[in-house]
Design a protein around this motif. Structure first.
Motif, PDB file in Angstrom:
ATOM      1  N   LYS A  89      46.192  43.071  73.922  1.00  0.00           N
ATOM      2  CA  LYS A  89      45.925  41.936  73.028  1.00  0.00           C
ATOM      3  C   LYS A  89      44.471  41.475  73.146  1.00  0.00           C
ATOM      4  N   GLU A  90      43.570  42.441  73.414  1.00  0.00           N
ATOM      5  CA  GLU A  90      42.157  42.111  73.515  1.00  0.00           C
ATOM      6  C   GLU A  90      41.639  41.664  72.151  1.00  0.00           C
ATOM      7  N   ASP A  91      40.660  40.774  72.173  1.00  0.00           N
ATOM      8  CA  ASP A  91      40.067  40.319  70.924  1.00  0.00           C
ATOM      9  C   ASP A  91      38.580  40.669  70.916  1.00  0.00           C
ATOM     10  N   ASP A  92      37.869  40.235  69.890  1.00  0.00           N
ATOM     11  CA  ASP A  92      36.453  40.545  69.760  1.00  0.00           C
ATOM     12  C   ASP A  92      35.564  39.652  70.620  1.00  0.00           C
ATOM     13  N   ASP A  93      36.128  38.632  71.233  1.00  0.00           N
ATOM     14  CA  ASP A  93      35.374  37.729  72.113  1.00  0.00           C
ATOM     15  C   ASP A  93      35.307  38.360  73.507  1.00  0.00           C
ATOM     16  N   ILE A  94      34.416  39.318  73.671  1.00  0.00           N
ATOM     17  CA  ILE A  94      34.360  40.127  74.895  1.00  0.00           C
ATOM     18  C   ILE A  94      34.017  39.297  76.119  1.00  0.00           C
ATOM     19  N   ASN A  95      33.082  38.370  75.993  1.00  0.00           N
ATOM     20  CA  ASN A  95      32.666  37.587  77.160  1.00  0.00           C
ATOM     21  C   ASN A  95      33.513  36.325  77.375  1.00  0.00           C
ATOM     22  N   ASN A  96      34.547  36.159  76.566  1.00  0.00           N
ATOM     23  CA  ASN A  96      35.509  35.052  76.714  1.00  0.00           C
ATOM     24  C   ASN A  96      34.851  33.666  76.762  1.00  0.00           C
ATOM     25  N   GLY A  98      34.758  31.796  74.019  1.00  0.00           N
ATOM     26  CA  GLY A  98      35.386  31.007  72.970  1.00  0.00           C
ATOM     27  C   GLY A  98      34.837  31.236  71.579  1.00  0.00           C
ATOM     28  N   LYS A  99      33.842  32.089  71.436  1.00  0.00           N
ATOM     29  CA  LYS A  99      33.289  32.379  70.111  1.00  0.00           C
ATOM     30  C   LYS A  99      32.855  33.847  70.051  1.00  0.00           C
ATOM     31  N   VAL A 100      32.891  34.406  68.867  1.00  0.00           N
ATOM     32  CA  VAL A 100      32.434  35.780  68.648  1.00  0.00           C
ATOM     33  C   VAL A 100      31.026  35.678  68.086  1.00  0.00           C
ATOM     34  N   ASP A 104      28.652  39.237  72.105  1.00  0.00           N
ATOM     35  CA  ASP A 104      29.835  40.095  72.131  1.00  0.00           C
ATOM     36  C   ASP A 104      29.531  41.467  71.524  1.00  0.00           C
ATOM     37  N   LYS A 105      28.744  41.472  70.449  1.00  0.00           N
ATOM     38  CA  LYS A 105      28.359  42.736  69.822  1.00  0.00           C
ATOM     39  C   LYS A 105      27.504  43.555  70.793  1.00  0.00           C
ATOM     40  N   TYR A 106      26.576  42.896  71.479  1.00  0.00           N
ATOM     41  CA  TYR A 106      25.731  43.564  72.467  1.00  0.00           C
ATOM     42  C   TYR A 106      26.590  44.170  73.586  1.00  0.00           C
ATOM     43  N   LEU A 107      27.541  43.389  74.109  1.00  0.00           N
ATOM     44  CA  LEU A 107      28.401  43.868  75.191  1.00  0.00           C
ATOM     45  C   LEU A 107      29.272  45.039  74.739  1.00  0.00           C
ATOM     46  N   ALA A 108      29.794  44.979  73.525  1.00  0.00           N
ATOM     47  CA  ALA A 108      30.614  46.074  73.001  1.00  0.00           C
ATOM     48  C   ALA A 108      29.786  47.352  72.903  1.00  0.00           C
TER      49      ALA A 108
END
Length: 122
Positions: A89-96, A98-100, A104-108
Motif C-alpha cells: 500500500k505504498e504511495d507516492d509520498d516517499i519521504n512520508n 505528508g505531501k507529494v 519525492d520525485k528525486y528520491l524515486a
C-alpha cells in the motif's frame, strides 16, 4: 535487505558521491548527533575506509567520528521518526512528509538508479 547490506550500500553511495563531486570537505553527524566537519583529504579517505578520524564541530572542538558511528546515528534517526507505509500500500509520498513534491520525485529517481546499478553488478 539485511542491515549489513544496507550499511554497505549507504557507505558506497557516500563514497562515490564524494568522489564524483571532488569535494575537499565532508560533513557528517557523529553518534551523538553533532555535526562534524572533516577537511583533511587523508582523513576523508580514512573515514570512508572505516577508520575513526577527527573533525571539528560548530564550536571548533575536535570530535572523533567513524563511518560506522555516523551510519548508526543516521539509521536510528531514520527508523525511529517515521512510520512506513504498509507493504503493498505504498504511495507516492516517499519521504512520508505528508505531501507529494519534487523531493519525492528525486528520491524515486535515485532509488531507481541505485536498483539499476545493483542489478547490473549482480
Amino acid at each position: 535487505m539485511k542491515k549489513s547490506q544496507l550499511r554497505l550500500l549507504i557507505r558506497e553511495t557516500i563514497k562515490s558521491s564524494m568522489m564524483n563531486k571532488g569535494s575537499r570537505t565532508l560533513q557528517v553527524t557523529d553518534g551523538n548527533g553533532r555535526l562534524v566537519l572533516i577537511t583533511d583529504p587523508k582523513d576523508i579517505e580514512d573515514f570512508h575506509n572505516g577508520e575513526e578520524v577527527y573533525g571539528e564541530d560548530n564550536d571548533g572542538e575536535l570530535i572523533g567520528v567513524s563511518i560506522d558511528s555516523a551510519l548508526d546515528h543516521q539509521m536510528a534517526e531514520g527508523m525511529s521518526n517515521e512510520a512506513l507505509d504498509p507493504v503493498g500500500k505504498e504511495d507516492d509520498d516517499i519521504n512520508n512528509d505528508g505531501k507529494v513534491d519534487k523531493t519525492d520525485k528525486y528520491l524515486a529517481n535515485k532509488r531507481a538508479k541505485i536498483a539499476k546499478s545493483i542489478k547490473e553488478n549482480e
